[in-house]
Motif scaffolding. Structure first.
Motif, short mmCIF file in Angstrom:
data_model
loop_
_atom_site.label_atom_id
_atom_site.label_comp_id
_atom_site.label_asym_id
_atom_site.label_seq_id
_atom_site.Cartn_x
_atom_site.Cartn_y
_atom_site.Cartn_z
N ALA A 135 -1.35 -12.17 -1.02
CA ALA A 135 -1.26 -10.81 -0.48
C ALA A 135 -1.54 -10.80 1.02
O ALA A 135 -2.33 -11.60 1.51
CB ALA A 135 -2.24 -9.89 -1.19
N GLU B 70 -0.78 -4.83 1.89
CA GLU B 70 -0.66 -4.94 0.44
C GLU B 70 -2.01 -4.86 -0.27
O GLU B 70 -3.03 -5.29 0.25
CB GLU B 70 0.00 -6.30 0.07
N ASN B 71 -1.98 -4.31 -1.47
CA ASN B 71 -3.11 -4.37 -2.39
C ASN B 71 -2.77 -5.33 -3.51
O ASN B 71 -1.61 -5.50 -3.86
CB ASN B 71 -3.36 -2.99 -3.03
N PRO C 214 -3.39 -8.54 3.33
CA PRO C 214 -4.31 -7.41 3.15
C PRO C 214 -4.06 -6.24 4.08
O PRO C 214 -4.55 -5.14 3.84
CB PRO C 214 -5.69 -8.04 3.40
N ASP D 251 -6.14 -13.31 -2.38
CA ASP D 251 -6.59 -12.81 -1.08
C ASP D 251 -6.09 -13.69 0.06
O ASP D 251 -5.70 -13.19 1.12
CB ASP D 251 -8.13 -12.78 -1.09
N LYS E 270 0.85 -1.19 0.00
CA LYS E 270 0.00 0.00 0.00
C LYS E 270 0.88 1.24 0.00
O LYS E 270 2.01 1.21 0.53
CB LYS E 270 -0.91 -0.01 1.23
N SER F 97 -4.08 -6.67 -7.67
CA SER F 97 -4.98 -6.54 -8.81
C SER F 97 -4.87 -7.83 -9.63
O SER F 97 -3.81 -8.45 -9.71
CB SER F 97 -4.61 -5.32 -9.66
#
Lengths: 86, 86
Positions: free
Chosen positions: B67, B72-73, B69, B63, B11, B75
């Protein structure tokens, strides 16, 4: 401002133990139809507003600093060119 | 065969020491107009030919496995859908 993304991946003939570990863990999540997982690096480079030759400079950075050419390939993608932002 | 790419990045409010290290080394390469470098993971997932819901499954993998959460993000991008290959 220009943003360039450099993706660095192990060459296909190089074993990727991190990817293998993720692949081996997938059945526990109920995912059984994955044949391969490869894990590499994604590098986001932000250039100043009036930077020149951002793609060329990014290739130098990738080649000399980010990737090990013996075992890794890289690709360079300009996401926002400086001209667009002008 | 479907290929999905999951990009996992810290992030923006989370310090990225690896990116900072690269940024600090750039002047030695003669590159002086970079304002930021962020380093994350690029994960390439190859699904079997007849896999269903590859995007949804990839989101579960990202998810729960790829990552963190909290910091971190991620895509998810489907590069080749199974229908295309059929």
């Amino acid at each position: 401002m220009a943003r360039v993304v450099v993706d660095v991946m192990l060459k296909s003939e190089i074993l990727d133990p991190q990817g293998e570990a993720v692949l081996g863990a997938l059945p526990r999540l109920g995912v059984n139809d994955v044949s391969s997982v490869r894990i590499g690096k994604r590098v986001e480079i932000e250039f100043d507003e009036n930077a020149q030759n951002v793609e060329e400079q990014s290739r130098v950075i990738a080649d000399q600093l980010l990737a090990n050419p013996v075992i890794e390939n890289f690709s360079v993608t300009v996401e926002r060119s400086p001209i667009e932002g002008a």
